[in-house]
Scaffold this active site. Structure first.
Site, PDB file in Angstrom:
ATOM      1  N   ASP A  48      89.927   0.362  33.900  1.00  0.00           N
ATOM      2  CA  ASP A  48      91.011   0.176  32.933  1.00  0.00           C
ATOM      3  C   ASP A  48      91.330  -1.311  32.792  1.00  0.00           C
ATOM      4  O   ASP A  48      91.607  -1.999  33.775  1.00  0.00           O
ATOM      5  CB  ASP A  48      92.257   0.941  33.385  1.00  0.00           C
ATOM      6  CG  ASP A  48      93.336   0.952  32.328  1.00  0.00           C
ATOM      7  OD1 ASP A  48      93.974  -0.105  32.119  1.00  0.00           O
ATOM      8  OD2 ASP A  48      93.557   2.004  31.703  1.00  0.00           O
ATOM      9  N   ARG A  49      91.268  -1.793  31.543  1.00  0.00           N
ATOM     10  CA  ARG A  49      91.455  -3.215  31.283  1.00  0.00           C
ATOM     11  C   ARG A  49      92.887  -3.674  31.532  1.00  0.00           C
ATOM     12  O   ARG A  49      93.127  -4.840  31.862  1.00  0.00           O
ATOM     13  CB  ARG A  49      91.060  -3.549  29.842  1.00  0.00           C
ATOM     14  CG  ARG A  49      89.561  -3.694  29.633  1.00  0.00           C
ATOM     15  CD  ARG A  49      88.787  -2.405  29.824  1.00  0.00           C
ATOM     16  NE  ARG A  49      89.114  -1.402  28.806  1.00  0.00           N
ATOM     17  CZ  ARG A  49      88.809  -0.103  28.914  1.00  0.00           C
ATOM     18  NH1 ARG A  49      88.209   0.357  30.005  1.00  0.00           N
ATOM     19  NH2 ARG A  49      89.110   0.748  27.944  1.00  0.00           N
ATOM     20  N   CYS A  79      86.244  -3.941  21.724  1.00  0.00           N
ATOM     21  CA  CYS A  79      87.461  -3.600  22.463  1.00  0.00           C
ATOM     22  C   CYS A  79      88.304  -4.858  22.521  1.00  0.00           C
ATOM     23  O   CYS A  79      87.892  -5.857  23.132  1.00  0.00           O
ATOM     24  CB  CYS A  79      87.133  -3.110  23.877  1.00  0.00           C
ATOM     25  SG  CYS A  79      88.622  -2.815  24.888  1.00  0.00           S
ATOM     26  N   ASN A  80      89.455  -4.833  21.873  1.00  0.00           N
ATOM     27  CA  ASN A  80      90.312  -6.019  21.841  1.00  0.00           C
ATOM     28  C   ASN A  80      90.855  -6.369  23.226  1.00  0.00           C
ATOM     29  O   ASN A  80      90.786  -7.515  23.658  1.00  0.00           O
ATOM     30  CB  ASN A  80      91.483  -5.782  20.884  1.00  0.00           C
ATOM     31  CG  ASN A  80      91.072  -5.746  19.430  1.00  0.00           C
ATOM     32  OD1 ASN A  80      90.990  -6.770  18.774  1.00  0.00           O
ATOM     33  ND2 ASN A  80      90.827  -4.545  18.909  1.00  0.00           N
ATOM     34  N   THR A  81      91.383  -5.372  23.925  1.00  0.00           N
ATOM     35  CA  THR A  81      92.032  -5.613  25.216  1.00  0.00           C
ATOM     36  C   THR A  81      91.097  -6.290  26.199  1.00  0.00           C
ATOM     37  O   THR A  81      91.487  -7.203  26.932  1.00  0.00           O
ATOM     38  CB  THR A  81      92.534  -4.288  25.807  1.00  0.00           C
ATOM     39  OG1 THR A  81      93.369  -3.626  24.849  1.00  0.00           O
ATOM     40  CG2 THR A  81      93.331  -4.517  27.079  1.00  0.00           C
ATOM     41  N   ALA A  82      89.829  -5.865  26.224  1.00  0.00           N
ATOM     42  CA  ALA A  82      88.867  -6.388  27.187  1.00  0.00           C
ATOM     43  C   ALA A  82      88.473  -7.834  26.921  1.00  0.00           C
ATOM     44  O   ALA A  82      87.787  -8.445  27.749  1.00  0.00           O
ATOM     45  CB  ALA A  82      87.620  -5.502  27.220  1.00  0.00           C
ATOM     46  N   THR A 120      97.373  -2.536  22.400  1.00  0.00           N
ATOM     47  CA  THR A 120      97.813  -2.267  23.761  1.00  0.00           C
ATOM     48  C   THR A 120      98.572  -3.492  24.280  1.00  0.00           C
ATOM     49  O   THR A 120      98.499  -4.565  23.669  1.00  0.00           O
ATOM     50  CB  THR A 120      96.603  -2.013  24.677  1.00  0.00           C
ATOM     51  OG1 THR A 120      95.856  -3.232  24.804  1.00  0.00           O
ATOM     52  CG2 THR A 120      95.697  -0.915  24.116  1.00  0.00           C
ATOM     53  N   LYS A 157      91.211   8.981  22.637  1.00  0.00           N
ATOM     54  CA  LYS A 157      90.275   8.976  23.753  1.00  0.00           C
ATOM     55  C   LYS A 157      89.976  10.381  24.266  1.00  0.00           C
ATOM     56  O   LYS A 157      88.895  10.622  24.820  1.00  0.00           O
ATOM     57  CB  LYS A 157      90.816   8.084  24.876  1.00  0.00           C
ATOM     58  CG  LYS A 157      90.819   6.596  24.515  1.00  0.00           C
ATOM     59  CD  LYS A 157      91.361   5.758  25.655  1.00  0.00           C
ATOM     60  CE  LYS A 157      91.443   4.276  25.295  1.00  0.00           C
ATOM     61  NZ  LYS A 157      90.137   3.660  25.045  1.00  0.00           N
ATOM     62  N   CYS A 188      93.561  -2.606  18.002  1.00  0.00           N
ATOM     63  CA  CYS A 188      92.969  -1.716  18.995  1.00  0.00           C
ATOM     64  C   CYS A 188      91.958  -0.886  18.213  1.00  0.00           C
ATOM     65  O   CYS A 188      92.268  -0.408  17.104  1.00  0.00           O
ATOM     66  CB  CYS A 188      94.037  -0.833  19.630  1.00  0.00           C
ATOM     67  SG  CYS A 188      93.401   0.352  20.829  1.00  0.00           S
TER      68      CYS A 188
END
Length: 220
Positions: A48-49, A79-82, A120, A157, A188
């Site tokens: 989980d980022r 993936c934006n968060t990562a 997120t 998801k 996201c």
């Protein structure tokens, strides 16, 4: 000569598959041989980022190295968060297309001064820094709406893209517009699986679409 694209995916799987379809659709081609070769590592086991960023970066770094060794010459990650873990990916020594930077440029191109972000907590932090660096004010969700947004993301998801999460995502986008957003960033990659550009009264910048277009430009 085209360059082979390496995709770090699986965050989540549905968003990655949708991204790959965007790359294909945006590629000007008369036949199979005109398309971009893509090597994709769709790895849902990336930690989980938001909760385990260091562990996530270690896994992403390994994925980047394997993609490079398999023949990739350009890397991208839908993936934006990562992108907070991009340093590990860049250690592979290949050009890495920055989704946050590309999307920020697209969102600010029209001169908007207040930009809303559906993302997120980790993705929102990345966009906050990027947008503030351009002098733009970011409009965020507040209170219970932040939890409602994450509920929508996790619905996708687990395979739920039905009317419930769709209506909720539409409501959240409208809340940003009501708060003054002149543009909304789908920050996201699950967002566009629930929300279309026609359901938002201001321009909706789809970060996955922006990244796909950047990949086509970089690889052709």
């Amino acid at each position: 000569m085209t360059k082979t694209l390496g995709v770090l995916g699986g965050m989540g799987p549905a968003a990655t598959v949708a991204f790959l379809a965007r790359v294909q659709a945006l590629t000007p081609a008369e036949g199979d041989q005109d398309h971009i070769r893509i090597i994709a590592d769709i790895n849902p086991q990336v930690p989980d980022r938001n909760r385990a960023p260091d562990a996530a970066e270690a896994v992403l770094a390994g994925m980047a190295l394997r993609l490079r060794d398999a023949g990739a010459r350009v890397l991208a990650m839908p993936c934006n968060t990562a992108h907070a873990q991009a340093a590990g990916i860049r250690k592979a020594g290949l050009p890495f297309i920055d989704m946050i930077a590309e999307t920020t440029a697209a969102a600010t191109a029209g001169g908007a001064r207040k930009i809303g972000v559906l993302a997120t907590p980790g993705g929102e932090a990345l966009y906050t820094r990027a947008l503030q660096a351009t002098g733009v004010k970011i409009v965020r969700l507040g209170g219970a709406d932040r939890e409602a947004f994450m509920g929508c993301v996790y619905a996708v998801k687990r395979g739920d893209v039905g009317e419930g999460p769709r209506a909720e995502m539409k409501r959240l986008a409208a809340a940003l517009v009501t708060a003054g957003a002149e543009v909304v960033i789908a920050g996201c990659t699950e967002v566009p699986l629930l929300l279309s550009v026609h359901e938002v009264t201001v321009p909706l910048i789809d970060s996955a679409e922006v990244l796909a277009a950047a990949c086509v430009k970089a690889c052709l």
